[in-house]
Enzyme design. Sequence first.
Site, short mmCIF file in Angstrom:
data_model
loop_
_atom_site.label_atom_id
_atom_site.label_comp_id
_atom_site.label_asym_id
_atom_site.label_seq_id
_atom_site.Cartn_x
_atom_site.Cartn_y
_atom_site.Cartn_z
N HIS A 78 34.80 39.84 36.90
CA HIS A 78 36.09 40.25 36.01
C HIS A 78 35.72 39.89 34.22
O HIS A 78 35.85 40.91 33.63
CB HIS A 78 36.80 38.92 35.36
N HIS A 235 45.50 43.49 39.81
CA HIS A 235 43.72 42.51 39.85
C HIS A 235 42.55 44.08 40.75
O HIS A 235 41.57 43.05 40.76
CB HIS A 235 44.12 41.44 40.59
N ASP A 239 39.33 44.33 40.57
CA ASP A 239 37.92 43.64 40.91
C ASP A 239 36.93 44.81 41.21
O ASP A 239 35.61 44.76 41.39
CB ASP A 239 38.43 42.87 41.83
N HIS A 262 35.56 42.72 47.37
CA HIS A 262 34.11 42.52 47.40
C HIS A 262 32.83 43.33 48.33
O HIS A 262 32.36 43.48 46.98
CB HIS A 262 33.85 41.43 47.10
#
Length: 306
Positions: A78, A235, A239, A262
């Site tokens: 973030h 979101h 990311d 991720h």
Amino acid sequence: MQTTLHHEISLSGTGLHSGRPARLVLKPAPIGAGISFLRRDVAGPGARIPARWDLVTPSPLNSQLQNAFGVTVSTVEHLMAACAGTGLTNAVIEIDGPEVPVLDGSSAPFARAILSAGLARQEAPLEAIEILRPVEARAGAASARLDPGAGLVVSFAIDFPDAAIGRQVKTLDMANGAFLRELCDARTFCRQADVDAMRATGKALGGTLFNAVVVEGDRVLSPGGLRHRDEPVRHKMLDALGDLALAGAPILGRYTGVRAGHAMTNQLLRALFAEPTAWRRVEVDEATARRLPGYRLAPADLARVA
């Protein structure tokens, strides 16, 4: 041009997974320094952890960096998204523990702090990574891909069984201001069943209904509901921007994520840099700078941040 902060700024909160208090201080850095973390609770050369794709170490729920001394810092995504989205290229991030504070679960507090401090332009050209041919990473139904493009475009698709999320697809040209207007206030999200499972294994100890969107079936359990109808996919795009920032330079190309996380975005960067013919470094001129996420944002733009 490269940029740094006009003055240092500090933020405090709680680590999302550790549940431990966490404080960080962002400080100006010289030309060419890039973004790096400095663990203030660690002595010696092992305290410094550059924010680089090749230092990402396996972590199922966040992006974690580990240097050659085995020192880590986690949940960097973030904050890295805020750096990329505001155009901050050189900074030292001093931190007093192993995890970046989650704050409200989005990038908005980090972006607000960076723009409040102000960016100082440095007398050195900025380089970008231009994608020359497609590169892809896959695992089952999940994939992440980079294609050539004049600026940075981020596209993402998610599909969850919970009706409160369901299938969501979104594409954004990340040119000047789009990060602030569209993505930075989108919070991390999870299902109530995932919260229970994570806490059973010692994760998400700092998570609350106020720093994450928690859903169960067709219900949003977090007070106030969603900030955007499609906040979850926004979101995921946030990311991805933070994970791509670990490339060490802005990317000129189109990122497409399908159920990617991720680890997959990091696999994509590893695949990219393993193929020298798939990319090249280019000096950013004024026309190119206008197509980057953080082009000449000003404190007045803070009004758009949640």
